[in-house]
Scaffold this motif. Structure first.
Motif, PDB file in Angstrom:
ATOM      1  N   ALA A 268       0.835  -1.202   0.000  1.00 28.05           N
ATOM      2  CA  ALA A 268       0.000   0.000   0.000  1.00 28.05           C
ATOM      3  C   ALA A 268       0.868   1.249   0.000  1.00 28.05           C
ATOM      4  CB  ALA A 268      -0.920  -0.005   1.222  1.00 28.05           C
ATOM      5  N   LEU A 269       0.657   2.110  -0.978  1.00 29.80           N
ATOM      6  CA  LEU A 269       1.416   3.347  -1.129  1.00 29.80           C
ATOM      7  C   LEU A 269       0.496   4.550  -0.911  1.00 29.80           C
ATOM      8  CD1 LEU A 269       4.395   2.852  -1.902  1.00 29.80           C
ATOM      9  CD2 LEU A 269       2.921   1.126  -2.959  1.00 29.80           C
ATOM     10  N   PRO A 270       1.068   5.715  -0.543  1.00 28.58           N
ATOM     11  CA  PRO A 270       0.204   6.869  -0.271  1.00 28.58           C
ATOM     12  C   PRO A 270      -0.383   7.519  -1.510  1.00 28.58           C
ATOM     13  CG  PRO A 270       2.514   7.446   0.052  1.00 28.58           C
ATOM     14  CD  PRO A 270       2.469   5.963  -0.175  1.00 28.58           C
ATOM     15  N   THR A 271       0.236   7.333  -2.686  1.00 28.24           N
ATOM     16  CA  THR A 271      -0.249   8.007  -3.894  1.00 28.24           C
ATOM     17  C   THR A 271      -0.308   7.022  -5.060  1.00 28.24           C
ATOM     18  OG1 THR A 271       1.979   8.645  -4.632  1.00 28.24           O
ATOM     19  CG2 THR A 271       0.816  10.178  -3.149  1.00 28.24           C
ATOM     20  N   ARG A 272      -1.092   7.413  -6.069  1.00 25.11           N
ATOM     21  CA  ARG A 272      -1.171   6.609  -7.293  1.00 25.11           C
ATOM     22  C   ARG A 272       0.183   6.543  -7.995  1.00 25.11           C
ATOM     23  NH1 ARG A 272      -6.440   6.430  -9.886  1.00 25.11           N
ATOM     24  NH2 ARG A 272      -5.386   6.709 -11.873  1.00 25.11           N
ATOM     25  N   SER A 273       0.874   7.685  -8.046  1.00 25.45           N
ATOM     26  CA  SER A 273       2.149   7.707  -8.753  1.00 25.45           C
ATOM     27  C   SER A 273       3.152   6.764  -8.104  1.00 25.45           C
ATOM     28  CB  SER A 273       2.711   9.133  -8.805  1.00 25.45           C
ATOM     29  OG  SER A 273       2.890   9.645  -7.497  1.00 25.45           O
TER      30      SER A 273
ATOM     31  N   ARG B 215      10.679  29.431 -18.510  1.00 24.57           N
ATOM     32  CA  ARG B 215      10.525  29.626 -19.956  1.00 24.57           C
ATOM     33  C   ARG B 215      10.647  31.104 -20.308  1.00 24.57           C
ATOM     34  NH1 ARG B 215       5.237  26.668 -22.018  1.00 24.57           N
ATOM     35  NH2 ARG B 215       6.273  26.968 -24.034  1.00 24.57           N
ATOM     36  N   ALA B 216       9.997  31.969 -19.510  1.00 28.20           N
ATOM     37  CA  ALA B 216      10.039  33.404 -19.783  1.00 28.20           C
ATOM     38  C   ALA B 216      11.444  33.968 -19.634  1.00 28.20           C
ATOM     39  CB  ALA B 216       9.076  34.135 -18.836  1.00 28.20           C
ATOM     40  N   ALA B 217      12.269  33.324 -18.788  1.00 28.92           N
ATOM     41  CA  ALA B 217      13.639  33.794 -18.556  1.00 28.92           C
ATOM     42  C   ALA B 217      14.628  33.193 -19.550  1.00 28.92           C
ATOM     43  CB  ALA B 217      14.059  33.457 -17.125  1.00 28.92           C
ATOM     44  N   GLY B 218      14.133  32.545 -20.578  1.00 23.45           N
ATOM     45  CA  GLY B 218      15.007  31.996 -21.605  1.00 23.45           C
ATOM     46  C   GLY B 218      15.568  30.634 -21.288  1.00 23.45           C
ATOM     47  N   GLY B 219      14.973  29.938 -20.328  1.00 22.38           N
ATOM     48  CA  GLY B 219      15.504  28.637 -19.932  1.00 22.38           C
ATOM     49  C   GLY B 219      14.736  27.454 -20.461  1.00 22.38           C
ATOM     50  N   GLU B 220      13.932  27.657 -21.507  1.00 15.32           N
ATOM     51  CA  GLU B 220      13.099  26.551 -21.987  1.00 15.32           C
ATOM     52  C   GLU B 220      13.925  25.335 -22.379  1.00 15.32           C
ATOM     53  OE1 GLU B 220       9.991  25.900 -25.665  1.00 15.32           O
ATOM     54  OE2 GLU B 220       9.612  27.529 -24.232  1.00 15.32           O
ATOM     55  N   GLY B 221      15.081  25.565 -22.957  1.00 13.99           N
ATOM     56  CA  GLY B 221      15.923  24.453 -23.379  1.00 13.99           C
ATOM     57  C   GLY B 221      16.521  23.679 -22.225  1.00 13.99           C
ATOM     58  N   LEU B 222      16.524  24.254 -21.024  1.00 12.30           N
ATOM     59  CA  LEU B 222      17.052  23.552 -19.853  1.00 12.30           C
ATOM     60  C   LEU B 222      15.996  22.719 -19.138  1.00 12.30           C
ATOM     61  CD1 LEU B 222      19.300  26.377 -18.367  1.00 12.30           C
ATOM     62  CD2 LEU B 222      20.102  24.211 -19.332  1.00 12.30           C
ATOM     63  N   LEU B 223      14.749  22.925 -19.487  1.00 15.45           N
ATOM     64  CA  LEU B 223      13.670  22.188 -18.833  1.00 15.45           C
ATOM     65  C   LEU B 223      13.619  20.732 -19.308  1.00 15.45           C
ATOM     66  CD1 LEU B 223      10.842  24.871 -18.999  1.00 15.45           C
ATOM     67  CD2 LEU B 223      11.843  23.952 -16.901  1.00 15.45           C
ATOM     68  N   LEU B 224      13.025  19.883 -18.507  1.00 20.50           N
ATOM     69  CA  LEU B 224      12.727  18.508 -18.915  1.00 20.50           C
ATOM     70  C   LEU B 224      12.017  18.524 -20.265  1.00 20.50           C
ATOM     71  CD1 LEU B 224      12.386  15.422 -18.089  1.00 20.50           C
ATOM     72  CD2 LEU B 224      10.131  16.118 -17.235  1.00 20.50           C
ATOM     73  N   GLN B 225      12.448  17.659 -21.166  1.00 27.20           N
ATOM     74  CA  GLN B 225      11.877  17.619 -22.506  1.00 27.20           C
ATOM     75  C   GLN B 225      11.103  16.320 -22.726  1.00 27.20           C
ATOM     76  OE1 GLN B 225      12.449  20.315 -24.956  1.00 27.20           O
ATOM     77  NE2 GLN B 225      12.956  21.234 -22.948  1.00 27.20           N
ATOM     78  N   LEU B 226       9.976  16.457 -23.400  1.00 29.91           N
ATOM     79  CA  LEU B 226       9.173  15.284 -23.783  1.00 29.91           C
ATOM     80  C   LEU B 226       8.436  15.602 -25.069  1.00 29.91           C
ATOM     81  CD1 LEU B 226       8.066  12.445 -23.188  1.00 29.91           C
ATOM     82  CD2 LEU B 226       6.256  13.510 -21.830  1.00 29.91           C
ATOM     83  N   ALA B 227       8.546  14.723 -26.035  1.00 25.52           N
ATOM     84  CA  ALA B 227       7.847  14.868 -27.318  1.00 25.52           C
ATOM     85  C   ALA B 227       8.151  16.213 -27.968  1.00 25.52           C
ATOM     86  CB  ALA B 227       6.340  14.693 -27.128  1.00 25.52           C
ATOM     87  N   GLY B 228       9.438  16.594 -27.935  1.00 32.26           N
ATOM     88  CA  GLY B 228       9.864  17.779 -28.653  1.00 32.26           C
ATOM     89  C   GLY B 228       9.574  19.101 -27.977  1.00 32.26           C
ATOM     90  N   GLY B 229       9.264  19.095 -26.692  1.00 31.71           N
ATOM     91  CA  GLY B 229       8.973  20.347 -26.013  1.00 31.71           C
ATOM     92  C   GLY B 229       9.163  20.222 -24.519  1.00 31.71           C
ATOM     93  N   PRO B 230       9.057  21.355 -23.802  1.00 30.98           N
ATOM     94  CA  PRO B 230       9.272  21.355 -22.353  1.00 30.98           C
ATOM     95  C   PRO B 230       8.122  20.670 -21.619  1.00 30.98           C
ATOM     96  CG  PRO B 230       8.513  23.507 -23.054  1.00 30.98           C
ATOM     97  CD  PRO B 230       8.728  22.706 -24.306  1.00 30.98           C
ATOM     98  N   ALA B 231       8.451  20.087 -20.461  1.00 33.57           N
ATOM     99  CA  ALA B 231       7.438  19.367 -19.683  1.00 33.57           C
ATOM    100  C   ALA B 231       7.697  19.587 -18.205  1.00 33.57           C
ATOM    101  CB  ALA B 231       7.474  17.878 -20.012  1.00 33.57           C
ATOM    102  N   LEU B 232       6.656  19.356 -17.406  1.00 34.15           N
ATOM    103  CA  LEU B 232       6.782  19.351 -15.947  1.00 34.15           C
ATOM    104  C   LEU B 232       6.004  18.169 -15.401  1.00 34.15           C
ATOM    105  CD1 LEU B 232       4.594  22.123 -14.234  1.00 34.15           C
ATOM    106  CD2 LEU B 232       4.202  21.299 -16.541  1.00 34.15           C
ATOM    107  N   HIS B 233       6.043  17.965 -14.096  1.00 33.46           N
ATOM    108  CA  HIS B 233       5.546  16.715 -13.510  1.00 33.46           C
ATOM    109  C   HIS B 233       4.642  17.013 -12.324  1.00 33.46           C
ATOM    110  CE1 HIS B 233       5.711  12.694 -11.612  1.00 33.46           C
ATOM    111  NE2 HIS B 233       6.191  12.237 -12.762  1.00 33.46           N
ATOM    112  N   HIS B 234       3.380  16.620 -12.435  1.00 31.22           N
ATOM    113  CA  HIS B 234       2.455  16.708 -11.297  1.00 31.22           C
ATOM    114  C   HIS B 234       1.305  15.751 -11.540  1.00 31.22           C
ATOM    115  CE1 HIS B 234      -0.255  19.184 -13.746  1.00 31.22           C
ATOM    116  NE2 HIS B 234       0.734  20.026 -13.977  1.00 31.22           N
ATOM    117  N   GLY B 235       0.300  15.785 -10.684  1.00 28.58           N
ATOM    118  CA  GLY B 235      -0.749  14.777 -10.716  1.00 28.58           C
ATOM    119  C   GLY B 235      -1.902  15.054 -11.651  1.00 28.58           C
ATOM    120  N   ARG B 236      -1.911  16.189 -12.346  1.00 31.17           N
ATOM    121  CA  ARG B 236      -3.060  16.526 -13.184  1.00 31.17           C
ATOM    122  C   ARG B 236      -2.792  16.241 -14.657  1.00 31.17           C
ATOM    123  NH1 ARG B 236      -4.805  22.280 -10.314  1.00 31.17           N
ATOM    124  NH2 ARG B 236      -5.007  21.425  -8.205  1.00 31.17           N
ATOM    125  N   PHE B 237      -2.261  15.066 -14.911  1.00 35.86           N
ATOM    126  CA  PHE B 237      -2.065  14.598 -16.274  1.00 35.86           C
ATOM    127  C   PHE B 237      -2.813  13.280 -16.448  1.00 35.86           C
ATOM    128  CE2 PHE B 237       1.667  17.353 -15.889  1.00 35.86           C
ATOM    129  CZ  PHE B 237       1.661  18.013 -17.119  1.00 35.86           C
TER     130      PHE B 237
END
Length: 898
Positions: free
Chosen positions: A337-342, A593-615
């Motif tokens: 038993a885990l506390p979250t789905r992820s 992204r606004a500060a010009g760091g889009e290329g440093l962000l996690l990338q998925l399917a050719g673009g920037p991505a982030l990670h949370h539970g609303r996907f």
């Protein structure tokens, strides 16, 4: 019309004219019950709940009660459901109120229960709680009155105008059922003393309430299995010898779905060996001391608590203990038993790989016990009409292998799997007054219940979990509770103690530690094993220490977080940013992204991505893989992580289970136990090449620039404090006293050594002595705030006490509450699941079919309303019940009403 339709049917098929005789269906279910209770572990659980040995006559009488679980179907109004729709008499009937009248021997049904053979049984009335439990096989105690009338014969509809007249008489049908019952279960009706029973053992089933409730779950399980047409083909015409076929089919069914796991114990025996088992199971050369301690505890230690740091191999310790108990025949299964789905999604894969080592590639597989998913091992299923499932490897698997996935095909049956990994609420439902609670509890009783991150439960969930453990131990079950950050007050409660140690004594307790209790009913004194954690060679995180450079940064705007993350990433570091809320995470992502760091962000399917539970689930799986690929060196250390700096931004979904190895952590202020979880994502592996300046793990903790005192007035700020809603307090991290003590630890200790400092850090922020000292220093406002918070949690505890399963009272004395949804929601359940009319490509290119909304967005939403999906550029616009949501690379965003 088929002439056999004058005989009572118990099951109807999907096609006209398909039916199964009622006596046959009753035999199927009773035979399943016999086969299930013959399993050694189940029998042991029954004896533990009953408190005395069970005699053959007792078990035979229980089988008779199970046989009659559907006796209410004898009623004419129920049988008419099998007639052509245009020739059915009115009104039609169910079978529960009817069964209650018949089996409780209501006067109105006297001419039915006499031919059924109940009138002369002197033991029948003594077993009323078991009768009520059997009638509750649909999942909850009956809330109906006995059906008073309608027990007379009725004419059967003629198949043609020239057909001979006929009638259906429930009394005639009852004679068939009664005669079959006596012939098929003769031991239940034997006269005189039971020759197989000692003089001091009751002649009939013992009336212990816990035993009654366990019996209810076993009946429900037997009914689920005995109603499965894949195992029990229909026979419409009654035959005297049918019971032999039913028992043979039941034995095969119990083995096929792997309730019977005896054949699996021998392959597991090698992993149960104290000398070589751990290596065979995990691939590590030797177990860490705390893993060895957990595994070597004897089977009579029914409660075990493991305290060890994040990354110390607690999962492997849990599976090794399961292997030992399983090989010894002490348990038949494992529920993790885990506390979250992820967390459940991640751990399921790890547990499955361990199982393959334990029982071989064709052995035990881990079911993913998360509603909305169909997964066993690596196989993925798709739901079809009529409760069918199509598996992606169906053409490659034998029939028996597919049958072994029976438990995975319904959320109600998850806990019947020999091994399942899911959320803790799926287990907690076995302790609540909700439908199918008894089924879940009976299935869980045979398993080792492992609760990971037990400290993560709030007061309401904690009370439910405590009740679940009481039910589980009352039936002789086993449990393992695990935490990296369990405070002494919480540990004392779980171990059944009354007096927690003072602060000094709490600090003296070793870490890691293993605790155990033998007699859960008598709450015998807890024993502590203090393993000596000695470092080992190689990349073994279980024995590695790390010193983390800690920095407190007043100010936690999105721009502040983005600037700090960018500075580290531009220096070549892999940076993990964990914000307390989805809103803050998205804002930080957009600020980078606004500060010009889009290329440093996690990338998925050719673009920037982030990670949370609303996907969507499909996208979450892809995001999980992307995060691990970006931040983990993986199994091949020669390739390592991708070069250069990178920023991964998310929420609490990044805290657990993912194999993340970051150089630098930027995190919001949070309670000490949560903060230690987040620190566990730093420098997780040895031998990883790191950027200059980041060879030592480092963490920046963002805190409000005006301190925490403004939050004493109900106010919610990025997950901290509480806000008033519906006259109650709610929030993410509400205990400001613990948060202030955590803030002071960060400010006052520039270096934290993990795990050496874990005990000191946890107790310094969570121990009640330290909290009282803080209140004495800062004044009454802090105490008043916490008193209000404790009042809220006390109210939650009382609310929990009102909805837990009353296993200490006879079955049938209590009715379940009418609003089960409210009970489930209190467990932190998800909101509405929006099922798309057809799969649609999402923002990352994956076909998605379901979006799950947050619970607070789902209030008042009609779950049956149609869902429409429109494409809006790279995003999707989803409309339901007058509300609109946007789904893009940020996740689900609320847009308002149409």
């Amino acid at each position: 019309m088929d002439g056999n339709q004058r005989y009572p049917w118990g099951k109807l098929g999907e096609l006209p004219g398909e039916s199964h005789h009622l006596a046959h269906h009753c035999a199927d279910v009773a035979a399943c019950f016999e086969a299930i209770i013959a399993l050694p572990t189940i029998r042991a659980r029954m004896v533990a709940a009953a408190g005395v040995p069970l005699t053959p006559r007792s078990l035979a009488r229980l089988a008779v009660i199970v046989f009659l679980h559907d006796a209410g179907k004898l009623h004419s109004g129920f049988q008419a459901k099998g007639w052509p729709p245009d020739r059915r008499p009115a009104p039609l009937h169910g079978h529960l109120a009817e069964g209650l009248a018949l089996l409780m021997r209501a006067e109105a049904a006297i001419h039915i229960w006499r031919p059924l053979g109940l009138s002369e049984l002197d033991w029948w009335d003594d077993l009323q709680p078991f009768i009520l439990a059997s009638l509750a096989h649909h999942g909850r105690p009956l809330e109906v009155s006995p059906m008073a009338g309608g027990w007379t014969a009725v004419p059967l509809p003629a198949a043609t105008p020239d057909s001979a007249s006929a009638s259906y008489d429930p009394a005639d049908a009852a004679r068939i059922l009664g005669a079959a019952m006596r012939a098929w279960f003769p031991d239940a009706f034997a006269e005189g003393p039971d020759p197989d029973s000692p003089a001091d053992i009751p002649d009939g089933p013992p009336l212990a309430p816990r035993f009654q409730h366990l019996f209810a779950g076993l009946v429900a399980l037997s009914d689920w299995l005995g109603s499965d047409r894949d195992f029990f083909p229909f026979e419409p015409a009654f035959r005297d010898g049918y019971i032999h076929a039913a028992r043979a089919r039941a034995a095969r069914a119990v083995a096929a779905i792997r309730l019977d796991v005896e054949a699996m114990r021998r392959p597991a025996a090698s992993a149960a060996q104290p000398s070589t088992g751990f290596t065979a199971l995990t691939g590590f050369a030797a177990p860490a001391p705390h893993q060895q301690a957990v595994a070597e505890l004897p089977a009579d230690r029914r409660l075990v608590i493991l305290e060890a740091e994040t990354g110390a191999g607690k999962t492997e310790a849990a599976v090794w203990r399961f292997a030992r108990l399983f090989a010894a025949g002490a348990v038949d299964g494992l529920y993790f038993a885990l506390p979250t789905r992820s967390a459940a999604l991640q751990i399921q894969g790890r547990v499955n790989r361990l199982l393959e080592r334990l029982t071989g590639p064709d052995g035990l597989k881990a079911v993913l016990a998360v509603p909305g998913y169909l997964k066993v091992g690596d196989a993925v299923g798709m739901a079809l009409p009529h409760w069918r499932v199509r598996w992606d490897d169906e053409g490659e698997r034998a029939e028996d292998e597919l049958a072994a996935r029976w438990a995975a095909e319904s959320a109600r049956r998850f806990l019947a799997a020999p091994v399942a990994v899911g959320t803790v609420d799926q287990a907690m439902l076995a302790a609540l007054q909700v439908k199918h609670a008894h089924l879940r509890g009976a299935c869980l009783s045979r398993s080792l219940l492992v609760v990971d991150e037990v400290h993560a439960s709030d007061r309401y969930m904690g009370e439910i979990l405590a009740k679940l453990l009481d039910i589980h131990f009352g039936a002789g079950g086993h449990a393992l509770l695990m935490s990296a950050t369990l405070g002494s007050w919480a540990r004392t409660r779980w171990l059944g103690g009354r007096q927690a140690p003072d602060f000094a004594a709490a600090l003296a307790v070793p870490y890691p530690a293993v605790w155990s209790v033998r007699d859960m009913r008598g709450r015998s004194k807890a024993a502590c094993v203090a393993p000596t954690a000695a470092p080992t060679a190689g990349d073994d995180p279980r024995a590695r220490r790390k010193s983390v450079a800690m920095t407190l940064a007043p100010g936690w705007s999105a721009q502040e977080a983005a600037e700090r993350a960018l500075a580290a990433a531009r220096s070549g570091a892999k940076v993990l940013v964990v914000r307390n809320t989805v809103t803050a995470a998205v804002a930080t992502w957009e600020a980078v992204r606004a500060a010009g760091g889009e290329g440093l962000l996690l990338q998925l399917a050719g673009g920037p991505a982030l990670h949370h539970g609303r996907f969507a689930a499909e996208d979450r799986a892809a995001l999980d893989r992307a995060v691990e690929a970006a931040l983990s060196p993986g199994s091949d250390r020669s390739t390592g992580r991708p070069g250069g700096g990178m920023i991964v931004i998310g929420t609490q979904t990044l805290e657990q289970s993912l194999d993340i190895d970051a150089d630098h952590l930027v995190t919001d202020l949070c309670p000490i136990d949560v903060l230690l979880q987040r620190l566990g994502r730093l420098h997780r592996h040895a031998g990883v090449v790191r950027a200059s300046g980041f060879t030592t793990p480092s963490c920046t903790v963002l805190a409000p620039d005006d301190g925490l005192e403004p939050l004493l007035a109900p106010r919610f700020d990025n997950g901290l404090g509480a806000f008033a809603a519906d006259r109650s307090l709610s929030g993410v991290y509400m205990d400001l006293s613990v948060l202030e003590l955590t803030r002071r630890l960060v400010a006052g200790r520039p270096t934290w050594t993990i795990p050496d400092d874990n005990r000191l850090l946890v107790e310094s922020a969570l121990h009640e002595d330290r909290i009282e000292d803080l209140h004495a220093e800062l004044g009454g406002g802090w105490r008043a705030y916490r008193d209000g918070l404790l009042g809220k949690t006390d109210a939650e505890a009382q609310a929990a006490h009102g909805v837990v399963l009353p296993v200490h009272r006879s079955f049938g004395e209590d009715r379940f509450p009418g609003d089960e949804a409210a009970i489930r929601t209190r467990l932190g359940a998800e909101g509405a699941r929006l099922a798309f009319p057809a799969p649609v490509a999402g923002p990352f290119g994956h076909p998605i079919s379901v979006l799950t909304l947050p619970a607070h967005w789902s209030r008042g939403l009609d779950p049956t309303a149609p869902v429409t999906v429109e494409r809006a550029g790279d995003a999707l616009r989803v409309c339901v019940d007058g509300r609109r949501f946007r789904y893009d690379r940020r996740g689900v965003v609320k847009e308002g009403r149409k």
